[in-house]
Write a protein that holds these residues in place. Structure first.
Motif, PDB file in Angstrom:
ATOM      1  N   GLU A 180      -3.459   9.909   8.216  1.00  0.00           N
ATOM      2  CA  GLU A 180      -3.990   8.917   9.152  1.00  0.00           C
ATOM      3  C   GLU A 180      -5.105   8.102   8.505  1.00  0.00           C
ATOM      4  O   GLU A 180      -5.188   6.883   8.692  1.00  0.00           O
ATOM      5  CB  GLU A 180      -4.492   9.606  10.422  1.00  0.00           C
ATOM      6  CG  GLU A 180      -3.393  10.105  11.318  1.00  0.00           C
ATOM      7  CD  GLU A 180      -3.900  10.902  12.510  1.00  0.00           C
ATOM      8  OE1 GLU A 180      -5.099  11.282  12.522  1.00  0.00           O
ATOM      9  OE2 GLU A 180      -3.091  11.151  13.421  1.00  0.00           O
ATOM     10  N   PHE A 181      -5.959   8.766   7.735  1.00  0.00           N
ATOM     11  CA  PHE A 181      -7.033   8.066   7.043  1.00  0.00           C
ATOM     12  C   PHE A 181      -6.458   7.063   6.047  1.00  0.00           C
ATOM     13  O   PHE A 181      -6.906   5.908   5.967  1.00  0.00           O
ATOM     14  CB  PHE A 181      -7.933   9.076   6.326  1.00  0.00           C
ATOM     15  CG  PHE A 181      -9.076   8.438   5.589  1.00  0.00           C
ATOM     16  CD1 PHE A 181     -10.195   8.003   6.277  1.00  0.00           C
ATOM     17  CD2 PHE A 181      -9.032   8.277   4.216  1.00  0.00           C
ATOM     18  CE1 PHE A 181     -11.246   7.410   5.610  1.00  0.00           C
ATOM     19  CE2 PHE A 181     -10.087   7.685   3.537  1.00  0.00           C
ATOM     20  CZ  PHE A 181     -11.193   7.252   4.238  1.00  0.00           C
ATOM     21  N   LYS A 182      -5.466   7.513   5.284  1.00  0.00           N
ATOM     22  CA  LYS A 182      -4.816   6.635   4.311  1.00  0.00           C
ATOM     23  C   LYS A 182      -4.168   5.446   5.007  1.00  0.00           C
ATOM     24  O   LYS A 182      -4.242   4.315   4.525  1.00  0.00           O
ATOM     25  CB  LYS A 182      -3.766   7.414   3.525  1.00  0.00           C
ATOM     26  CG  LYS A 182      -3.103   6.634   2.433  1.00  0.00           C
ATOM     27  CD  LYS A 182      -2.113   7.502   1.669  1.00  0.00           C
ATOM     28  CE  LYS A 182      -1.437   6.706   0.576  1.00  0.00           C
ATOM     29  NZ  LYS A 182      -0.461   7.526  -0.160  1.00  0.00           N
ATOM     30  N   GLU A 238       4.913  -2.677   3.891  1.00  0.00           N
ATOM     31  CA  GLU A 238       5.604  -2.267   5.120  1.00  0.00           C
ATOM     32  C   GLU A 238       6.432  -1.009   4.883  1.00  0.00           C
ATOM     33  O   GLU A 238       6.463  -0.102   5.722  1.00  0.00           O
ATOM     34  CB  GLU A 238       6.489  -3.416   5.631  1.00  0.00           C
ATOM     35  CG  GLU A 238       7.070  -3.173   7.004  1.00  0.00           C
ATOM     36  CD  GLU A 238       5.999  -3.000   8.071  1.00  0.00           C
ATOM     37  OE1 GLU A 238       6.230  -2.174   8.984  1.00  0.00           O
ATOM     38  OE2 GLU A 238       4.944  -3.644   8.018  1.00  0.00           O
ATOM     39  N   LYS A 239       7.070  -0.922   3.730  1.00  0.00           N
ATOM     40  CA  LYS A 239       7.887   0.260   3.407  1.00  0.00           C
ATOM     41  C   LYS A 239       7.012   1.499   3.263  1.00  0.00           C
ATOM     42  O   LYS A 239       7.336   2.565   3.798  1.00  0.00           O
ATOM     43  CB  LYS A 239       8.663   0.004   2.115  1.00  0.00           C
ATOM     44  CG  LYS A 239       9.555   1.145   1.711  1.00  0.00           C
ATOM     45  CD  LYS A 239      10.273   0.868   0.410  1.00  0.00           C
ATOM     46  CE  LYS A 239      11.096   2.088   0.014  1.00  0.00           C
ATOM     47  NZ  LYS A 239      11.680   1.929  -1.304  1.00  0.00           N
ATOM     48  N   GLU A 240       5.881   1.374   2.554  1.00  0.00           N
ATOM     49  CA  GLU A 240       4.970   2.517   2.367  1.00  0.00           C
ATOM     50  C   GLU A 240       4.381   2.949   3.709  1.00  0.00           C
ATOM     51  O   GLU A 240       4.262   4.148   3.982  1.00  0.00           O
ATOM     52  CB  GLU A 240       3.846   2.136   1.405  1.00  0.00           C
ATOM     53  CG  GLU A 240       4.288   1.962  -0.016  1.00  0.00           C
ATOM     54  CD  GLU A 240       3.176   1.422  -0.892  1.00  0.00           C
ATOM     55  OE1 GLU A 240       3.183   1.766  -2.086  1.00  0.00           O
ATOM     56  OE2 GLU A 240       2.315   0.666  -0.394  1.00  0.00           O
ATOM     57  N   ARG A 241       4.044   1.971   4.538  1.00  0.00           N
ATOM     58  CA  ARG A 241       3.492   2.286   5.860  1.00  0.00           C
ATOM     59  C   ARG A 241       4.526   3.035   6.708  1.00  0.00           C
ATOM     60  O   ARG A 241       4.212   4.010   7.380  1.00  0.00           O
ATOM     61  CB  ARG A 241       3.044   1.015   6.573  1.00  0.00           C
ATOM     62  CG  ARG A 241       2.324   1.275   7.884  1.00  0.00           C
ATOM     63  CD  ARG A 241       1.719   0.021   8.460  1.00  0.00           C
ATOM     64  NE  ARG A 241       0.777  -0.647   7.572  1.00  0.00           N
ATOM     65  CZ  ARG A 241      -0.511  -0.281   7.403  1.00  0.00           C
ATOM     66  NH1 ARG A 241      -0.969   0.755   8.061  1.00  0.00           N
ATOM     67  NH2 ARG A 241      -1.305  -0.944   6.599  1.00  0.00           N
ATOM     68  N   GLN A 242       5.787   2.592   6.641  1.00  0.00           N
ATOM     69  CA  GLN A 242       6.852   3.254   7.404  1.00  0.00           C
ATOM     70  C   GLN A 242       7.064   4.684   6.901  1.00  0.00           C
ATOM     71  O   GLN A 242       7.213   5.608   7.698  1.00  0.00           O
ATOM     72  CB  GLN A 242       8.165   2.450   7.299  1.00  0.00           C
ATOM     73  CG  GLN A 242       9.268   2.984   8.168  1.00  0.00           C
ATOM     74  CD  GLN A 242       8.926   2.938   9.645  1.00  0.00           C
ATOM     75  OE1 GLN A 242       8.315   2.009  10.132  1.00  0.00           O
ATOM     76  NE2 GLN A 242       9.321   3.979  10.365  1.00  0.00           N
ATOM     77  N   GLU A 243       7.043   4.874   5.578  1.00  0.00           N
ATOM     78  CA  GLU A 243       7.199   6.223   5.013  1.00  0.00           C
ATOM     79  C   GLU A 243       6.045   7.119   5.452  1.00  0.00           C
ATOM     80  O   GLU A 243       6.253   8.297   5.786  1.00  0.00           O
ATOM     81  CB  GLU A 243       7.269   6.142   3.490  1.00  0.00           C
ATOM     82  CG  GLU A 243       8.557   5.572   2.962  1.00  0.00           C
ATOM     83  CD  GLU A 243       8.544   5.388   1.445  1.00  0.00           C
ATOM     84  OE1 GLU A 243       7.501   5.689   0.806  1.00  0.00           O
ATOM     85  OE2 GLU A 243       9.567   4.941   0.914  1.00  0.00           O
ATOM     86  N   LEU A 244       4.839   6.563   5.433  1.00  0.00           N
ATOM     87  CA  LEU A 244       3.677   7.341   5.856  1.00  0.00           C
ATOM     88  C   LEU A 244       3.765   7.705   7.333  1.00  0.00           C
ATOM     89  O   LEU A 244       3.456   8.835   7.726  1.00  0.00           O
ATOM     90  CB  LEU A 244       2.402   6.549   5.572  1.00  0.00           C
ATOM     91  CG  LEU A 244       1.091   7.300   5.744  1.00  0.00           C
ATOM     92  CD1 LEU A 244       1.033   8.513   4.813  1.00  0.00           C
ATOM     93  CD2 LEU A 244      -0.078   6.379   5.467  1.00  0.00           C
ATOM     94  N   GLU A 245       4.208   6.779   8.155  1.00  0.00           N
ATOM     95  CA  GLU A 245       4.369   7.071   9.588  1.00  0.00           C
ATOM     96  C   GLU A 245       5.457   8.110   9.819  1.00  0.00           C
ATOM     97  O   GLU A 245       5.315   8.976  10.699  1.00  0.00           O
ATOM     98  CB  GLU A 245       4.664   5.786  10.347  1.00  0.00           C
ATOM     99  CG  GLU A 245       3.450   4.890  10.480  1.00  0.00           C
ATOM    100  CD  GLU A 245       3.748   3.568  11.148  1.00  0.00           C
ATOM    101  OE1 GLU A 245       4.910   3.343  11.563  1.00  0.00           O
ATOM    102  OE2 GLU A 245       2.814   2.745  11.262  1.00  0.00           O
ATOM    103  N   ASN A 246       6.528   8.074   9.041  1.00  0.00           N
ATOM    104  CA  ASN A 246       7.571   9.106   9.142  1.00  0.00           C
ATOM    105  C   ASN A 246       7.014  10.465   8.754  1.00  0.00           C
ATOM    106  O   ASN A 246       7.300  11.479   9.405  1.00  0.00           O
ATOM    107  CB  ASN A 246       8.768   8.749   8.261  1.00  0.00           C
ATOM    108  CG  ASN A 246       9.563   7.580   8.789  1.00  0.00           C
ATOM    109  OD1 ASN A 246       9.469   7.228   9.954  1.00  0.00           O
ATOM    110  ND2 ASN A 246      10.355   6.964   7.920  1.00  0.00           N
TER     111      ASN A 246
END
Length: 105
Positions: free
Chosen positions: A36-38, A46-54
């Motif tokens: 969450e901090f990251k 957008e791809k990295e954000r989606q992977e992190l949210e997954n």
């Protein structure tokens, strides 16, 4: 393999199993906070954000599963404690009946 693992868990006390699960939950919670901090502090594509949210969703599912297991184990621990108290009470009653009532006769 799973059968051997279950046999090992049967020999483990409920209290130590609770401790083990709480430790795992703590690690998952730390990983979730880091993710969450990251997510908040770094610029991600957008791809990295989606992977992190997954990844965060998976960690949340693990935490919820561990919470359910902990609730079940704590309930089992409560039942064992009540059984122990009941046996202690019954033993005390029998001790009183047999040893203190002998003095009266």
């Amino acid at each position: 393999m799973a059968k051997t693992r279950d046999n090992k868990r049967e020999n483990v006390s409920i209290a130590s199993e609770i401790d083990r699960l709480e430790e795992r939950r703590g690690r998952c919670q730390d990983n979730l906070e880091r993710a969450e901090f990251k997510n908040r502090k770094t610029r991600l594509s957008e791809k990295e954000r989606q992977e992190l949210e997954n990844e965060m969703a998976i960690i949340n599912e693990r935490v919820q599963k561990l919470d359910k297991e902990l609730a079940m184990l704590r309930g089992e621990n409560r039942k064992n404690m009540l059984l122990s108290v009941a046996l202690l009470t019954i033993s005390a009653v029998f001790y009183y009946i047999f040893f203190f009532n002998e003095d009266d006769t």
